[in-house]
Design a protein around this motif. Structure first.
Motif, PDB file in Angstrom:
ATOM      1  N   GLY A   1      -8.135  62.129  62.482  1.00 48.79           N
ATOM      2  CA  GLY A   1      -7.909  61.377  63.718  1.00 48.79           C
ATOM      3  C   GLY A   1      -8.956  61.717  64.762  1.00 48.79           C
TER       4      GLY A   1
ATOM      5  N   SER B   1     -11.572  60.147  65.490  1.00 44.87           N
ATOM      6  CA  SER B   1     -12.097  58.947  66.161  1.00 44.87           C
ATOM      7  C   SER B   1     -11.229  58.527  67.341  1.00 44.87           C
ATOM      8  CB  SER B   1     -12.177  57.798  65.147  1.00 44.87           C
ATOM      9  OG  SER B   1     -10.935  57.666  64.478  1.00 44.87           O
ATOM     10  N   GLY B   2     -10.070  59.173  67.529  1.00 48.42           N
ATOM     11  CA  GLY B   2      -9.151  58.775  68.596  1.00 48.42           C
ATOM     12  C   GLY B   2      -9.065  59.817  69.695  1.00 48.42           C
TER      13      GLY B   2
ATOM     14  N   ILE C   1      -6.873  62.241  71.148  1.00 49.87           N
ATOM     15  CA  ILE C   1      -6.607  63.681  71.049  1.00 49.87           C
ATOM     16  C   ILE C   1      -7.559  64.335  70.051  1.00 49.87           C
ATOM     17  CG2 ILE C   1      -4.880  65.387  70.329  1.00 49.87           C
ATOM     18  CD1 ILE C   1      -2.706  63.480  71.420  1.00 49.87           C
TER      19      ILE C   1
ATOM     20  N   ARG D   1     -10.712  56.296  60.434  1.00 45.77           N
ATOM     21  CA  ARG D   1     -11.084  55.059  59.730  1.00 45.77           C
ATOM     22  C   ARG D   1     -12.298  54.391  60.364  1.00 45.77           C
ATOM     23  NH1 ARG D   1      -5.319  52.286  59.936  1.00 45.77           N
ATOM     24  NH2 ARG D   1      -5.695  53.075  62.040  1.00 45.77           N
ATOM     25  N   ASP D   2     -12.492  54.590  61.656  1.00 47.98           N
ATOM     26  CA  ASP D   2     -13.531  53.866  62.388  1.00 47.98           C
ATOM     27  C   ASP D   2     -14.875  54.596  62.261  1.00 47.98           C
ATOM     28  OD1 ASP D   2     -15.204  52.810  64.409  1.00 47.98           O
ATOM     29  OD2 ASP D   2     -13.463  52.149  65.547  1.00 47.98           O
TER      30      ASP D   2
ATOM     31  N   LEU E   1      -6.220  57.843  55.353  1.00 45.24           N
ATOM     32  CA  LEU E   1      -5.490  59.026  54.888  1.00 45.24           C
ATOM     33  C   LEU E   1      -4.279  58.649  54.042  1.00 45.24           C
ATOM     34  CD1 LEU E   1      -5.726  60.932  58.260  1.00 45.24           C
ATOM     35  CD2 LEU E   1      -6.684  61.772  56.113  1.00 45.24           C
TER      36      LEU E   1
ATOM     37  N   ASN F   1      -4.278  65.812  62.579  1.00 48.99           N
ATOM     38  CA  ASN F   1      -3.982  65.198  63.876  1.00 48.99           C
ATOM     39  C   ASN F   1      -3.751  63.686  63.815  1.00 48.99           C
ATOM     40  OD1 ASN F   1      -4.237  64.934  66.969  1.00 48.99           O
ATOM     41  ND2 ASN F   1      -5.916  63.667  66.171  1.00 48.99           N
TER      42      ASN F   1
ATOM     43  N   TYR G   1       9.222  57.074  63.893  1.00 49.54           N
ATOM     44  CA  TYR G   1       8.156  57.972  64.347  1.00 49.54           C
ATOM     45  C   TYR G   1       8.727  59.371  64.607  1.00 49.54           C
ATOM     46  CZ  TYR G   1       4.447  59.812  67.431  1.00 49.54           C
ATOM     47  OH  TYR G   1       3.457  60.586  68.023  1.00 49.54           O
TER      48      TYR G   1
ATOM     49  N   LYS H   1       7.716  63.021  62.830  1.00 49.45           N
ATOM     50  CA  LYS H   1       7.219  64.164  63.598  1.00 49.45           C
ATOM     51  C   LYS H   1       8.159  65.378  63.455  1.00 49.45           C
ATOM     52  CE  LYS H   1       3.396  62.364  65.050  1.00 49.45           C
ATOM     53  NZ  LYS H   1       2.108  62.889  64.602  1.00 49.45           N
TER      54      LYS H   1
ATOM     55  N   VAL I   1       0.732  61.434  76.019  1.00 55.55           N
ATOM     56  CA  VAL I   1      -0.670  61.813  76.233  1.00 55.55           C
ATOM     57  C   VAL I   1      -1.474  60.549  76.518  1.00 55.55           C
ATOM     58  CG1 VAL I   1      -2.679  63.000  75.262  1.00 55.55           C
ATOM     59  CG2 VAL I   1      -0.378  63.721  74.583  1.00 55.55           C
TER      60      VAL I   1
ATOM     61  N   THR J   1      -3.760  58.332  75.832  1.00 54.95           N
ATOM     62  CA  THR J   1      -4.624  57.765  74.786  1.00 54.95           C
ATOM     63  C   THR J   1      -4.131  56.340  74.524  1.00 54.95           C
ATOM     64  OG1 THR J   1      -3.258  58.238  72.847  1.00 54.95           O
ATOM     65  CG2 THR J   1      -4.619  60.060  73.660  1.00 54.95           C
TER      66      THR J   1
HETATM   67  N1  NAP Z   1      -0.625  59.729  72.689  1.00 60.57           N
HETATM   68  C1  NAP Z   1       0.580  60.281  72.735  1.00 60.57           C
HETATM   69  O1  NAP Z   1       1.359  60.033  73.679  1.00 60.57           O
HETATM   70  C2  NAP Z   1       1.003  61.284  71.696  1.00 60.57           C
HETATM   71  C3  NAP Z   1       2.079  62.128  71.980  1.00 60.57           C
HETATM   72  C4  NAP Z   1       2.480  63.059  71.035  1.00 60.57           C
HETATM   73  C5  NAP Z   1       1.833  63.135  69.829  1.00 60.57           C
HETATM   74  N2  NAP Z   1       0.792  62.289  69.558  1.00 60.57           N
HETATM   75  C6  NAP Z   1       0.138  62.411  68.257  1.00 60.57           C
HETATM   76  O2  NAP Z   1      -1.203  62.784  68.489  1.00 60.57           O
HETATM   77  C7  NAP Z   1      -2.002  62.389  67.373  1.00 60.57           C
HETATM   78  C8  NAP Z   1      -3.251  61.686  67.849  1.00 60.57           C
HETATM   79  O3  NAP Z   1      -2.886  60.470  68.487  1.00 60.57           O
HETATM   80  P1  NAP Z   1      -3.656  59.843  69.738  1.00 60.57           P
HETATM   81  O4  NAP Z   1      -2.704  59.843  70.890  1.00 60.57           O
HETATM   82  O5  NAP Z   1      -4.978  60.470  69.894  1.00 60.57           O
HETATM   83  O6  NAP Z   1      -3.743  58.327  69.249  1.00 60.57           O
HETATM   84  P2  NAP Z   1      -4.952  57.382  68.892  1.00 60.57           P
HETATM   85  O7  NAP Z   1      -5.966  57.398  69.973  1.00 60.57           O
HETATM   86  O8  NAP Z   1      -4.300  56.105  68.497  1.00 60.57           O
HETATM   87  O9  NAP Z   1      -5.602  58.083  67.614  1.00 60.57           O
HETATM   88  C9  NAP Z   1      -5.006  58.042  66.350  1.00 60.57           C
HETATM   89  C10 NAP Z   1      -5.987  58.590  65.361  1.00 60.57           C
HETATM   90  O10 NAP Z   1      -5.399  58.575  64.055  1.00 60.57           O
HETATM   91  C11 NAP Z   1      -6.304  57.934  63.171  1.00 60.57           C
HETATM   92  N3  NAP Z   1      -5.611  57.238  62.093  1.00 60.57           N
HETATM   93  C12 NAP Z   1      -4.548  56.411  62.188  1.00 60.57           C
HETATM   94  N4  NAP Z   1      -4.237  55.912  60.979  1.00 60.57           N
HETATM   95  C13 NAP Z   1      -5.132  56.431  60.095  1.00 60.57           C
HETATM   96  C14 NAP Z   1      -5.331  56.310  58.704  1.00 60.57           C
HETATM   97  N5  NAP Z   1      -4.563  55.533  57.936  1.00 60.57           N
HETATM   98  N6  NAP Z   1      -6.359  57.000  58.142  1.00 60.57           N
HETATM   99  C15 NAP Z   1      -7.157  57.776  58.884  1.00 60.57           C
HETATM  100  N7  NAP Z   1      -7.010  57.950  60.211  1.00 60.57           N
HETATM  101  C16 NAP Z   1      -6.012  57.276  60.808  1.00 60.57           C
HETATM  102  C17 NAP Z   1      -7.062  56.944  64.034  1.00 60.57           C
HETATM  103  O11 NAP Z   1      -8.253  56.603  63.385  1.00 60.57           O
HETATM  104  P3  NAP Z   1      -8.983  55.156  63.555  1.00 60.57           P
HETATM  105  O12 NAP Z   1      -8.882  54.798  65.003  1.00 60.57           O
HETATM  106  O13 NAP Z   1     -10.380  55.474  63.134  1.00 60.57           O
HETATM  107  O14 NAP Z   1      -8.257  54.232  62.673  1.00 60.57           O
HETATM  108  C18 NAP Z   1      -7.261  57.753  65.302  1.00 60.57           C
HETATM  109  O15 NAP Z   1      -8.376  58.604  65.160  1.00 60.57           O
HETATM  110  C19 NAP Z   1      -1.080  61.536  66.503  1.00 60.57           C
HETATM  111  O16 NAP Z   1      -0.572  62.309  65.431  1.00 60.57           O
HETATM  112  C20 NAP Z   1       0.047  61.163  67.444  1.00 60.57           C
HETATM  113  O17 NAP Z   1       1.224  60.859  66.756  1.00 60.57           O
HETATM  114  C21 NAP Z   1       0.357  61.369  70.471  1.00 60.57           C
END
Ligand code: NAP
Length: 248
Positions: free
Chosen positions: A10, A12-13, A15, A35-36, A62, A88, A157, A161, A190, A192
């Motif tokens: 993760g 590319s995103g 966190i 993926r990106d 993944l 992540n 979800y 988790k 968070v 994002t």
């Molecule tokens: N944002 C929140 O409020 C929050 C709160 C608690 C926990 N989290 C957790 O924090 C982590 C990171 O999330 P984020 O907030 O940074 O969200 P995000 O910006 O949407 O990033 C998600 C990341 O996961 C990757 N991903 C998703 N599906 C995938 C797949 N099939 N194969 C490979 N990579 C994949 C995405 O890659 P691509 O973009 O390249 O597809 C991206 O890099 C996640 O586990 C999320 O559940 C987030």
């Protein structure tokens, strides 16, 4: 001595990018996963441009087990050991119970927990090599506040988790004594793209946890002595876990 190395999924995103940046500042060589391809290449170029340890990247899903093997093989070829695996990557999505389909469920379970368990399993030999070289290794899993207290409209979800939290506890129980530390990070909202659904309500007014806040938490775990383990970190915003006023 060669650099410590980490795999960050993760990356590319929001966190994941912040975690990768903090780890590179700490001197880790990196394998970035997402993926990106364009975003991964850009991040690798930015980090490499600052100097420091090598940064490699791999694009794929993944959810695909052969991609997990590719990640492990690439990291083995470049580094021969793995000091830190950061699981992540994650997929969210809001649906009420009664509206959940198998397809919706699979998309979340495949990435949020199946890939976390499988990639950790496949990396165990590499983690053990880092223990042999440097005395310890780590697995950090990004879970969620929703994995500690399930949330309405996030039933599936939340379940993935909670499974990440359980898996991380089991890792600790099974591997801590041999020097492999396991940490579950459980943040509230968070800032994002994953939090976009909340931007117009109270969350926007209250502010959100930053990706950097999460990355600094991971950085902390990398700086501790071999004997000191952080099994779980919960990061909350002011109104998270607070009971409604009629209950208080
Ligand atoms: N944002 C929140 O409020 C929050 C709160 C608690 C926990 N989290 C957790 O924090 C982590 C990171 O999330 P984020 O907030 O940074 O969200 P995000 O910006 O949407 O990033 C998600 C990341 O996961 C990757 N991903 C998703 N599906 C995938 C797949 N099939 N194969 C490979 N990579 C994949 C995405 O890659 P691509 O973009 O390249 O597809 C991206 O890099 C996640 O586990 C999320 O559940 C987030």
């Amino acid at each position: 001595m060669t650099s410590r190395s980490a795999i960050v999924t993760g990356a590319s995103g929001g966190i994941g990018t912040a975690i990768a940046t903090a780890l590179h500042e700490e001197g880790f060589a990196l394998t970035l996963v997402g993926r990106d391809a364009a975003k991964l290449a850009a991040l690798a170029e930015t980090l490499t441009g600052t100097g420091g340890a090598a940064v490699d990247w791999l694009a794929g899903s993944l959810a695909d087990e052969t991609f997990l093997d590719e990640i492990t093989a690439r990291h083995t070829a470049r580094h021969g050991a793995l000091d830190l695996l950061v699981n992540n990557a994650g997929v969210s999505g809001h649906r009420r119970v009664g509206e959940i389909t198998a397809e919706f469920l699979d998309a979340q379970f495949d990435v949020n927990i199946r890939a976390v368990i499988l990639l950790t399993d496949k990396c165990l030999g590499l983690l053990r090599k880092a223990v042999a070289l440097r005395g310890s290794a780590q697995v950090v899993n990004t879970a969620s506040n929703a994995g500690k207290r399930g949330e309405a409209t996030l039933a599936s979800y939340s379940a993935t988790k909670a499974a990440v939290v359980g898996f991380t506890e089991a890792l600790h129980d099974e591997l801590a004594a041999e020097g492999i530390k396991a940490t579950a990070i459980c943040p509230g909202l968070v800032d994002t793209p994953m939090a976009d659904a909340y931007r117009s309500g109270g969350a926007a007014a209250q502010g959100m946890i930053t990706p950097r806040d999460v990355a600094e938490t991971v950085r902390l775990t990398t700086r501790l002595s071999r004997a000191c383990i952080v099994p779980e970190v919960v990061l909350l915003r002011p109104n998270e876990w607070v009971q409604p006023s009629e209950v208080r």
